[in-house]
Design a protein around this motif. Structure first.
Motif, mmCIF file in Angstrom:
data_model
loop_
_atom_site.group_PDB
_atom_site.id
_atom_site.type_symbol
_atom_site.label_atom_id
_atom_site.label_comp_id
_atom_site.label_asym_id
_atom_site.label_seq_id
_atom_site.Cartn_x
_atom_site.Cartn_y
_atom_site.Cartn_z
ATOM 1 N N ASP A 128 -24.834 -41.558 43.616
ATOM 2 C CA ASP A 128 -24.962 -43.100 43.577
ATOM 3 C C ASP A 128 -26.510 -43.659 43.171
ATOM 4 O O ASP A 128 -27.056 -43.017 43.813
ATOM 5 C CB ASP A 128 -24.393 -43.536 44.668
ATOM 6 C CG ASP A 128 -22.905 -43.590 44.603
ATOM 7 O OD1 ASP A 128 -22.118 -43.400 43.746
ATOM 8 O OD2 ASP A 128 -22.406 -44.205 45.795
ATOM 9 N N LYS A 129 -26.314 -44.253 42.260
ATOM 10 C CA LYS A 129 -27.613 -45.124 41.966
ATOM 11 C C LYS A 129 -27.677 -46.235 43.061
ATOM 12 O O LYS A 129 -26.774 -47.222 43.021
ATOM 13 C CB LYS A 129 -27.533 -45.629 40.881
ATOM 14 C CG LYS A 129 -27.844 -44.820 39.460
ATOM 15 C CD LYS A 129 -28.791 -43.803 39.542
ATOM 16 C CE LYS A 129 -28.723 -42.584 38.437
ATOM 17 N NZ LYS A 129 -29.891 -41.455 38.849
ATOM 18 N N THR A 179 -31.570 -42.548 44.217
ATOM 19 C CA THR A 179 -30.446 -41.827 44.044
ATOM 20 C C THR A 179 -29.803 -41.064 45.275
ATOM 21 O O THR A 179 -30.649 -40.600 45.853
ATOM 22 C CB THR A 179 -30.551 -40.758 42.784
ATOM 23 O OG1 THR A 179 -31.111 -41.365 41.639
ATOM 24 C CG2 THR A 179 -29.085 -40.211 42.422
#
Lengths: 67, 67, 67, 67, 67, 67
Positions: E52-53, E12
């Motif tokens: 954000d992944k 992440t």
């Protein structure tokens, strides 16, 4: 002709060990042993053998620092 | 503690130039200039400055040969 | 003079963007855009500018394959 | 899905040579030969063979410039 | 689509720091901090931002071992 | 002693496969498999074997991001 790679070490080849895909090139640089793992194709293309005067090339982004 | 990286050059830091993300570390190794591009975080973490005795580390797969 | 690096792409420089430590060199190779991140020192040393005919060099161990 | 690596070359596999740990993947890219040294595991995982349409991927920090 | 790069860590994004050419992307992977130095162009192309992944990708030849 | 490389992953060696020049070191890192391609000399120098507690080291410039 100039190369962007910042680190250029004038060395002498001490030993070349051929694998199937990769080769090990052992060099002497001012008393320090350097080892490059390059393709066997490159060894053949350059005709690398013990005693050769060569330049070991390393990009600045590939060099780390230990303190 | 040992590191698999085969190339270890005992050098002296001559200059550190800080950018926003990357820093340039110029070193002297037996009269040859070495340049490493590392993160500014690393420079701060190691407290790198001119005069420091360090070891430049390069993995064998990152070294090329010119002949 | 021969370099062990196996990938040599004859390209044309389209743009050079200078940072404080690193520079971006955008090149055109037969319609494909290539991008190299090298030191600003290298850009100055080679005198790189838009329009230059250059060779992009990549070591075989640095190339991945997507399928 | 997007990859940060800036250099993506759409190529065709010409030859795959398997060693014990590393494999050589020879590709054709618009008439220029590309060579990637990747693990044999990767070759098997992707099922790489001559004739395959692939993309050669290179990070911008791994590309040098010769002038 | 498969990539030959063997090391894929689902992480992440915690922080993105933009320089002029290079950017630092700090990620969390199961409690360990990962840091990638990629081009600012890549950050913009992927639209990377905290939260954000993502997947951190490392080629096997770029990984060292310390013991 | 500190190393500039930003990514340090504490892992356990699961398997070591020796080729002629290169070796594959498979590790487990919090349930994810890591693979490092290092020289056989490094494996012997470190005495790497299954069960060893090690640290996988990756320079920030060698890490890509996929989103």
């Amino acid at each position: 002709m100039k190369i962007s790679g910042r680190n250029k070490l004038e060395a002498t080849v001490k030993q070349v060990v051929m694998g199937q895909v990769m080769a090990k090139v052992v060099m002497d640089y001012k008393g320090t042993e350097l080892v490059a793992a390059i393709t066997v194709d490159s060894v053949e293309d350059l005709g690398l053998k013990a005693g050769d005067k060569v330049t070991a090339l390393v990009k600045a982004t590939e060099m780390m620092v230990i303190k």
